[in-house]
Enzyme design. Sequence first.
Site, PDB file in Angstrom:
ATOM      1  N   CYS A 145       4.365   6.617   5.798  1.00 16.75           N
ATOM      2  CA  CYS A 145       5.552   7.144   5.117  1.00 16.75           C
ATOM      3  C   CYS A 145       6.776   6.299   5.480  1.00 16.75           C
ATOM      4  O   CYS A 145       7.592   5.979   4.613  1.00 16.75           O
ATOM      5  CB  CYS A 145       5.798   8.601   5.502  1.00 16.75           C
ATOM      6  SG  CYS A 145       4.717   9.768   4.672  1.00 16.75           S
ATOM      7  N   ASP A 157      -3.371  -5.659   5.964  1.00 18.29           N
ATOM      8  CA  ASP A 157      -3.770  -4.967   7.194  1.00 18.29           C
ATOM      9  C   ASP A 157      -3.446  -5.849   8.399  1.00 18.29           C
ATOM     10  O   ASP A 157      -3.686  -7.059   8.389  1.00 18.29           O
ATOM     11  CB  ASP A 157      -5.266  -4.629   7.160  1.00 18.29           C
ATOM     12  CG  ASP A 157      -5.627  -3.570   8.182  1.00 18.29           C
ATOM     13  OD1 ASP A 157      -5.978  -2.447   7.783  1.00 18.29           O
ATOM     14  OD2 ASP A 157      -5.546  -3.862   9.407  1.00 18.29           O
ATOM     15  N   GLY A 165     -13.795   6.857  11.380  1.00 23.61           N
ATOM     16  CA  GLY A 165     -12.845   6.047  12.145  1.00 23.61           C
ATOM     17  C   GLY A 165     -11.445   6.042  11.566  1.00 23.61           C
ATOM     18  O   GLY A 165     -10.680   5.093  11.786  1.00 23.61           O
ATOM     19  N   THR A 216      -7.779   6.314  11.503  1.00 23.42           N
ATOM     20  CA  THR A 216      -6.794   6.300  12.591  1.00 23.42           C
ATOM     21  C   THR A 216      -5.389   6.635  12.113  1.00 23.42           C
ATOM     22  O   THR A 216      -4.560   7.062  12.916  1.00 23.42           O
ATOM     23  CB  THR A 216      -6.759   4.915  13.280  1.00 23.42           C
ATOM     24  OG1 THR A 216      -6.474   3.916  12.295  1.00 23.42           O
ATOM     25  CG2 THR A 216      -8.078   4.608  13.963  1.00 23.42           C
ATOM     26  N   HIS A 256      -5.238   6.140   2.656  1.00 23.12           N
ATOM     27  CA  HIS A 256      -5.034   4.763   2.217  1.00 23.12           C
ATOM     28  C   HIS A 256      -6.362   4.178   1.798  1.00 23.12           C
ATOM     29  O   HIS A 256      -7.425   4.580   2.283  1.00 23.12           O
ATOM     30  CB  HIS A 256      -4.409   3.924   3.340  1.00 23.12           C
ATOM     31  CG  HIS A 256      -5.086   4.094   4.657  1.00 23.12           C
ATOM     32  ND1 HIS A 256      -4.850   5.173   5.479  1.00 23.12           N
ATOM     33  CD2 HIS A 256      -6.037   3.353   5.276  1.00 23.12           C
ATOM     34  CE1 HIS A 256      -5.601   5.084   6.553  1.00 23.12           C
ATOM     35  NE2 HIS A 256      -6.340   3.996   6.460  1.00 23.12           N
ATOM     36  N   HIS A 299      -8.570   0.879   1.755  1.00 21.58           N
ATOM     37  CA  HIS A 299      -8.776  -0.495   2.227  1.00 21.58           C
ATOM     38  C   HIS A 299      -9.299  -1.327   1.055  1.00 21.58           C
ATOM     39  O   HIS A 299     -10.211  -0.897   0.339  1.00 21.58           O
ATOM     40  CB  HIS A 299      -9.820  -0.535   3.345  1.00 21.58           C
ATOM     41  CG  HIS A 299      -9.398   0.153   4.606  1.00 21.58           C
ATOM     42  ND1 HIS A 299      -8.828  -0.518   5.663  1.00 21.58           N
ATOM     43  CD2 HIS A 299      -9.455   1.456   4.983  1.00 21.58           C
ATOM     44  CE1 HIS A 299      -8.562   0.340   6.639  1.00 21.58           C
ATOM     45  NE2 HIS A 299      -8.936   1.544   6.251  1.00 21.58           N
TER      46      HIS A 299
END
Length: 112
Positions: free
Chosen positions: A7, A28, A91, A93, A98, A100
């Site tokens: 955010c 990333d 996983g 985190t 989102h 990937h």
Amino acid sequence: MENCLFCKFIQEHNQKVYEDELFYIIKDINPQAPLHYLAIPKTHFKYLTEMQESDIANLGKIFAKIGEISIDTLHLDGGYRLVINQGDNAGQTVPHLHIHILGGKEMGWNPA
Ligand code: AMP
Ligand code: ZN
């Protein structure tokens, strides 16, 4: 959402690869492929099960846009993989959904 990295990035990230009213794309910080982007909706939710009607509609538009810009903007010639981690076993985190976007090489099929 206060204290949410993704955010905060809506306002603060100064190297967005793409941005429109629904989402933005950044690289990333810890790439798992030669090209590794994150497509991040501008509304805050962690799980697909938390989506409002508008989030559901917007996610379809976001996928369509990723496809549209995949070659010219993201340079994903040859194909790419989309991954959404949901929860601890996957996983996840960052608790802001989102997508990937991985590419830039031929990939195997091992999610470990
Ligand atoms: P996930 O593990 O699916 O929640 O994905 C979170 C991703 O965010 C990981 O691939 C991290 O490398 C990435 N990440 C964490 N902090 C940053 C940052 N400051 N800038 C860009 N990517 C980040
Ligand atoms: Zn957030």
